[in-house]
Design a protein around this motif. Structure first.
Motif, PDB file in Angstrom:
ATOM      1  N   LEU A 145      -0.980   0.546   9.494  1.00  0.00           N
ATOM      2  CA  LEU A 145       0.363   1.647   8.235  1.00  0.00           C
ATOM      3  C   LEU A 145      -0.088   0.404   7.292  1.00  0.00           C
ATOM      4  N   SER A 146       0.749  -0.831   7.235  1.00  0.00           N
ATOM      5  CA  SER A 146       1.607  -1.617   6.555  1.00  0.00           C
ATOM      6  C   SER A 146       0.465  -2.055   5.567  1.00  0.00           C
ATOM      7  N   LEU A 147      -0.858  -2.225   6.374  1.00  0.00           N
ATOM      8  CA  LEU A 147      -1.179  -2.436   4.709  1.00  0.00           C
ATOM      9  C   LEU A 147      -2.189  -1.241   4.060  1.00  0.00           C
ATOM     10  N   ARG A 148      -1.897  -0.059   4.626  1.00  0.00           N
ATOM     11  CA  ARG A 148      -2.393   0.900   4.864  1.00  0.00           C
ATOM     12  C   ARG A 148      -1.297   1.812   3.337  1.00  0.00           C
ATOM     13  N   TYR A 149       0.603   1.225   3.270  1.00  0.00           N
ATOM     14  CA  TYR A 149       1.524   1.666   2.258  1.00  0.00           C
ATOM     15  C   TYR A 149       1.850   0.674   2.135  1.00  0.00           C
TER      16      TYR A 149
ATOM     17  N   GLY B 161       0.843  -2.364   1.135  1.00  0.00           N
ATOM     18  CA  GLY B 161      -0.748  -3.439   0.878  1.00  0.00           C
ATOM     19  C   GLY B 161      -0.964  -2.568   0.578  1.00  0.00           C
ATOM     20  N   GLU B 162      -1.349  -1.439   0.760  1.00  0.00           N
ATOM     21  CA  GLU B 162      -2.187  -0.329   0.005  1.00  0.00           C
ATOM     22  C   GLU B 162      -3.134  -0.513  -0.849  1.00  0.00           C
ATOM     23  N   LEU B 163      -4.158  -0.940   0.991  1.00  0.00           N
ATOM     24  CA  LEU B 163      -5.523  -1.374   0.733  1.00  0.00           C
ATOM     25  C   LEU B 163      -6.471  -0.157   1.158  1.00  0.00           C
ATOM     26  N   THR B 164      -7.234   0.254   0.449  1.00  0.00           N
ATOM     27  CA  THR B 164      -8.649   1.328   1.134  1.00  0.00           C
ATOM     28  C   THR B 164      -8.679   1.145   2.813  1.00  0.00           C
ATOM     29  N   LEU B 165      -9.497   2.108   3.006  1.00  0.00           N
ATOM     30  CA  LEU B 165      -9.668   2.392   4.325  1.00  0.00           C
ATOM     31  C   LEU B 165     -10.695   1.750   4.671  1.00  0.00           C
ATOM     32  N   GLU B 166     -11.460   1.347   3.456  1.00  0.00           N
ATOM     33  CA  GLU B 166     -12.879   0.453   3.515  1.00  0.00           C
ATOM     34  C   GLU B 166     -12.028  -1.014   3.888  1.00  0.00           C
ATOM     35  N   GLU B 167     -11.154  -1.368   2.995  1.00  0.00           N
ATOM     36  CA  GLU B 167     -10.374  -3.022   3.117  1.00  0.00           C
ATOM     37  C   GLU B 167      -9.845  -2.738   4.230  1.00  0.00           C
ATOM     38  N   ILE B 168      -8.957  -1.867   5.319  1.00  0.00           N
ATOM     39  CA  ILE B 168      -8.254  -2.021   6.207  1.00  0.00           C
ATOM     40  C   ILE B 168      -9.482  -2.265   6.871  1.00  0.00           C
ATOM     41  N   GLY B 169     -10.315  -1.608   7.096  1.00  0.00           N
ATOM     42  CA  GLY B 169     -11.959  -2.054   8.325  1.00  0.00           C
ATOM     43  C   GLY B 169     -12.573  -2.689   8.130  1.00  0.00           C
ATOM     44  N   LYS B 170     -12.715  -3.543   7.509  1.00  0.00           N
ATOM     45  CA  LYS B 170     -12.992  -5.436   7.127  1.00  0.00           C
ATOM     46  C   LYS B 170     -11.841  -6.096   7.991  1.00  0.00           C
ATOM     47  N   VAL B 171     -10.528  -5.881   7.555  1.00  0.00           N
ATOM     48  CA  VAL B 171      -9.136  -6.704   8.622  1.00  0.00           C
ATOM     49  C   VAL B 171     -10.196  -6.434   9.862  1.00  0.00           C
TER      50      VAL B 171
ATOM     51  N   LYS C 171      -5.311   9.192  10.585  1.00  0.00           N
ATOM     52  CA  LYS C 171      -4.732  10.445  11.102  1.00  0.00           C
ATOM     53  C   LYS C 171      -4.499  10.622  12.894  1.00  0.00           C
ATOM     54  N   LYS C 172      -4.713   9.721  13.125  1.00  0.00           N
ATOM     55  CA  LYS C 172      -3.927   9.966  14.950  1.00  0.00           C
ATOM     56  C   LYS C 172      -1.955   9.216  14.543  1.00  0.00           C
ATOM     57  N   LEU C 173      -2.031   8.340  14.052  1.00  0.00           N
ATOM     58  CA  LEU C 173      -1.113   7.517  13.853  1.00  0.00           C
ATOM     59  C   LEU C 173      -0.045   8.924  13.094  1.00  0.00           C
ATOM     60  N   HIS C 174      -0.808   9.149  12.428  1.00  0.00           N
ATOM     61  CA  HIS C 174       0.340  10.150  11.145  1.00  0.00           C
ATOM     62  C   HIS C 174       1.159  11.913  12.526  1.00  0.00           C
ATOM     63  N   GLU C 175      -0.065  11.697  12.838  1.00  0.00           N
ATOM     64  CA  GLU C 175       0.555  12.846  13.608  1.00  0.00           C
ATOM     65  C   GLU C 175       1.160  12.784  14.662  1.00  0.00           C
ATOM     66  N   LYS C 176       1.206  12.060  15.455  1.00  0.00           N
ATOM     67  CA  LYS C 176       2.593  10.921  15.979  1.00  0.00           C
ATOM     68  C   LYS C 176       3.942  10.549  15.783  1.00  0.00           C
ATOM     69  N   LEU C 177       3.622  10.590  14.300  1.00  0.00           N
ATOM     70  CA  LEU C 177       5.244  10.082  13.060  1.00  0.00           C
ATOM     71  C   LEU C 177       5.603  11.493  13.166  1.00  0.00           C
ATOM     72  N   ARG C 178       4.461  12.107  12.282  1.00  0.00           N
ATOM     73  CA  ARG C 178       4.864  14.032  12.077  1.00  0.00           C
ATOM     74  C   ARG C 178       5.551  14.500  13.360  1.00  0.00           C
ATOM     75  N   SER C 179       4.852  14.537  14.616  1.00  0.00           N
ATOM     76  CA  SER C 179       5.576  15.296  15.599  1.00  0.00           C
ATOM     77  C   SER C 179       7.406  14.587  15.818  1.00  0.00           C
ATOM     78  N   SER C 180       7.543  13.130  15.799  1.00  0.00           N
ATOM     79  CA  SER C 180       8.663  12.515  16.040  1.00  0.00           C
ATOM     80  C   SER C 180       9.588  13.466  14.800  1.00  0.00           C
TER      81      SER C 180
END
Length: 64
Positions: A24-28, A30-40, A53-62
């Motif tokens: 989540l930190s890298l995405r929001y 660090g503003e990394l792309t999905l491809e960049e996060i995948g490499k990490v 997507k699963k993380l978003h669902e978990k956070l949304r439900s909270s």
């Protein structure tokens, strides 16, 4: 109500694994792309997309 929702969201984020929090930190922060996060993490762009997507669902439900 908003304060309670924010508190629930913070608690849920704190319960996430280190890897989930880092993703989540890298995405929001660090503003990394999905491809960049995948490499990490050594996974495909699609795998990152599914995990986020699963993380978003978990956070949304909270906060509902």
């Amino acid at each position: 109500l908003q304060t309670l929702q924010l508190e629930n969201l913070r608690d849920t984020v704190a319960e996430l694994s280190d890897q989930e929090q880092q993703m989540l930190s890298l995405r929001y922060d660090g503003e990394l792309t999905l491809e960049e996060i995948g490499k990490v993490f050594g996974v495909s762009k699609m795998a990152v997309s599914k995990r986020l997507k699963k993380l978003h669902e978990k956070l949304r439900s909270s906060v509902i």
